[in-house]
Design a protein around this motif. Structure first.
Motif, PDB file in Angstrom:
ATOM      1  N   UNK A 132       0.837  -1.208   0.000  1.00 59.10           N
ATOM      2  CA  UNK A 132       0.000   0.000   0.000  1.00 59.10           C
ATOM      3  C   UNK A 132       0.869   1.254   0.000  1.00 59.10           C
ATOM      4  N   UNK A 133       1.966   1.217   0.751  1.00 58.13           N
ATOM      5  CA  UNK A 133       2.867   2.380   0.773  1.00 58.13           C
ATOM      6  C   UNK A 133       3.490   2.614  -0.599  1.00 58.13           C
ATOM      7  N   UNK A 134       3.860   1.529  -1.274  1.00 54.00           N
ATOM      8  CA  UNK A 134       4.407   1.663  -2.626  1.00 54.00           C
ATOM      9  C   UNK A 134       3.391   2.345  -3.534  1.00 54.00           C
ATOM     10  N   UNK A 135       2.140   1.891  -3.460  1.00 53.57           N
ATOM     11  CA  UNK A 135       1.093   2.490  -4.271  1.00 53.57           C
ATOM     12  C   UNK A 135       0.859   3.951  -3.956  1.00 53.57           C
ATOM     13  N   UNK A 136       0.852   4.284  -2.675  1.00 52.35           N
ATOM     14  CA  UNK A 136       0.638   5.671  -2.251  1.00 52.35           C
ATOM     15  C   UNK A 136       1.764   6.560  -2.745  1.00 52.35           C
ATOM     16  N   UNK A 137       3.002   6.085  -2.630  1.00 50.85           N
ATOM     17  CA  UNK A 137       4.142   6.881  -3.095  1.00 50.85           C
ATOM     18  C   UNK A 137       4.091   7.065  -4.618  1.00 50.85           C
ATOM     19  N   UNK A 138       3.622   6.044  -5.330  1.00 53.45           N
ATOM     20  CA  UNK A 138       3.477   6.165  -6.783  1.00 53.45           C
ATOM     21  C   UNK A 138       2.450   7.237  -7.136  1.00 53.45           C
ATOM     22  N   UNK A 139       1.297   7.201  -6.464  1.00 54.24           N
ATOM     23  CA  UNK A 139       0.262   8.204  -6.729  1.00 54.24           C
ATOM     24  C   UNK A 139       0.728   9.593  -6.336  1.00 54.24           C
ATOM     25  N   UNK A 140       1.495   9.686  -5.257  1.00 51.69           N
ATOM     26  CA  UNK A 140       2.063  10.972  -4.851  1.00 51.69           C
ATOM     27  C   UNK A 140       2.952  11.535  -5.957  1.00 51.69           C
ATOM     28  N   UNK A 141       3.772  10.656  -6.551  1.00 54.64           N
ATOM     29  CA  UNK A 141       4.635  11.092  -7.648  1.00 54.64           C
ATOM     30  C   UNK A 141       3.836  11.521  -8.862  1.00 54.64           C
ATOM     31  N   UNK A 142       2.744  10.821  -9.147  1.00 54.39           N
ATOM     32  CA  UNK A 142       1.899  11.207 -10.281  1.00 54.39           C
ATOM     33  C   UNK A 142       1.291  12.582 -10.077  1.00 54.39           C
ATOM     34  N   UNK A 143       0.791  12.826  -8.868  1.00 59.87           N
ATOM     35  CA  UNK A 143       0.174  14.127  -8.586  1.00 59.87           C
ATOM     36  C   UNK A 143       1.214  15.239  -8.660  1.00 59.87           C
ATOM     37  N   UNK A 215      -6.260  -3.617  -4.562  1.00 64.73           N
ATOM     38  CA  UNK A 215      -5.228  -2.586  -4.546  1.00 64.73           C
ATOM     39  C   UNK A 215      -4.655  -2.362  -5.937  1.00 64.73           C
ATOM     40  N   UNK A 216      -4.452  -3.459  -6.694  1.00 63.67           N
ATOM     41  CA  UNK A 216      -3.932  -3.342  -8.057  1.00 63.67           C
ATOM     42  C   UNK A 216      -4.956  -2.637  -8.945  1.00 63.67           C
TER      43      UNK A 216
END
Length: 239
Positions: A132-143, A215-216
């Motif tokens: 979940x943290x990996x996903x959150x960090x990815x979305x943070x980078x996208x934003x 999550x995916x």
């Protein structure tokens, strides 16, 4: 704390019979001077019976709207009733109302239009699973890439908005998993969005609606939604 403003806390509730009473009572004890509204999104357990039994103020939605639609109803209510600050706080016990001051203060001071409670600034308390943290960090980078705004905890539902931001969300709010999209939309619309450190707890009972498989799906769906939002929302610069 006695606030120099009219504050409403929105508490979304979908099948939270194991948590909702404890969450509301904790809020009432720690923050007795704020108003609150539970938004029951067609729960199929005993949540609504508990809300009636304890005489909590609540909206009982006639159809299941999902977290985004439910919270948007809350923003409409807050705008209609003239609240200065609207706070979103989950009904599963993860968000500690002891940190309500922390997310409200930057908004009260006029520094931010929306302040998000982030577990990743000081990295204290429950940090969620590795994936979940990996996903959150990815979305943070996208934003960050799409808006230039760096927010670490983009899926945090613990957030405060001023009246102007509340009015915007009453008209424009994503219907599914809205937290990342709301950050991007607000940033592109020229609102000041930031975060402040908070400590979160693990879900106190019940089961999260997002499992490993979902999550995916969530990541793919939100990523596409963010790109579409960037293409469709006209960037505005506000003073």
């Amino acid at each position: 704390m006695k606030y120099p403003a009219k504050i409403l806390v929105l508490i979304p509730c979908y099948n939270e019979e194991a948590n909702i009473v404890a969450a509301v009572e904790r809020l009432r004890t720690v923050c007795p001077d704020v108003d609150y509204l539970v938004i029951n999104d067609c729960s199929t357990d005993h949540s609504v019976e508990l809300l009636k039994q304890h005489r909590y103020p609540y909206l009982d939605l006639p159809v299941n709207l999902g977290i985004g639609g439910g919270i948007q109803c809350g923003y409409v209510y807050a705008r209609a009733n003239g609240y200065d600050i609207t706070v979103q706080m989950d009904g599963d016990g993860q968000h500690d109302p002891a940190y309500l001051d922390a997310i409200v203060e930057p908004v009260l001071r006029g520094e931010l239009d929306m302040c998000i409670g982030s577990r990743f600034i000081k990295k204290e308390g429950f940090q969620t699973s590795f994936m979940r943290r990996v996903g959150i960090h990815f979305l943070s980078g996208m934003i960050l890439l799409l808006s230039g705004n760096h927010v670490r905890d983009v899926t945090s539902g613990f957030r405060a908005t001023n009246a102007r931001m509340t009015a915007y969300f009453a008209e424009h709010y994503a219907s599914d998993y809205p937290e990342p999209e709301a950050i991007l939309a607000a940033s592109l619309a020229g609102f000041r969005v930031g975060e402040t450190p908070v400590v979160m707890q693990e879900r106190q009972g019940g089961v999260s609606s997002i499992n490993a498989v979902k999550s995916v799906y969530y990541m793919v769906k939100v990523s596409l939604s963010l790109i579409i939002d960037r293409l469709s929302i006209k960037r505005i610069r506000r003073r």
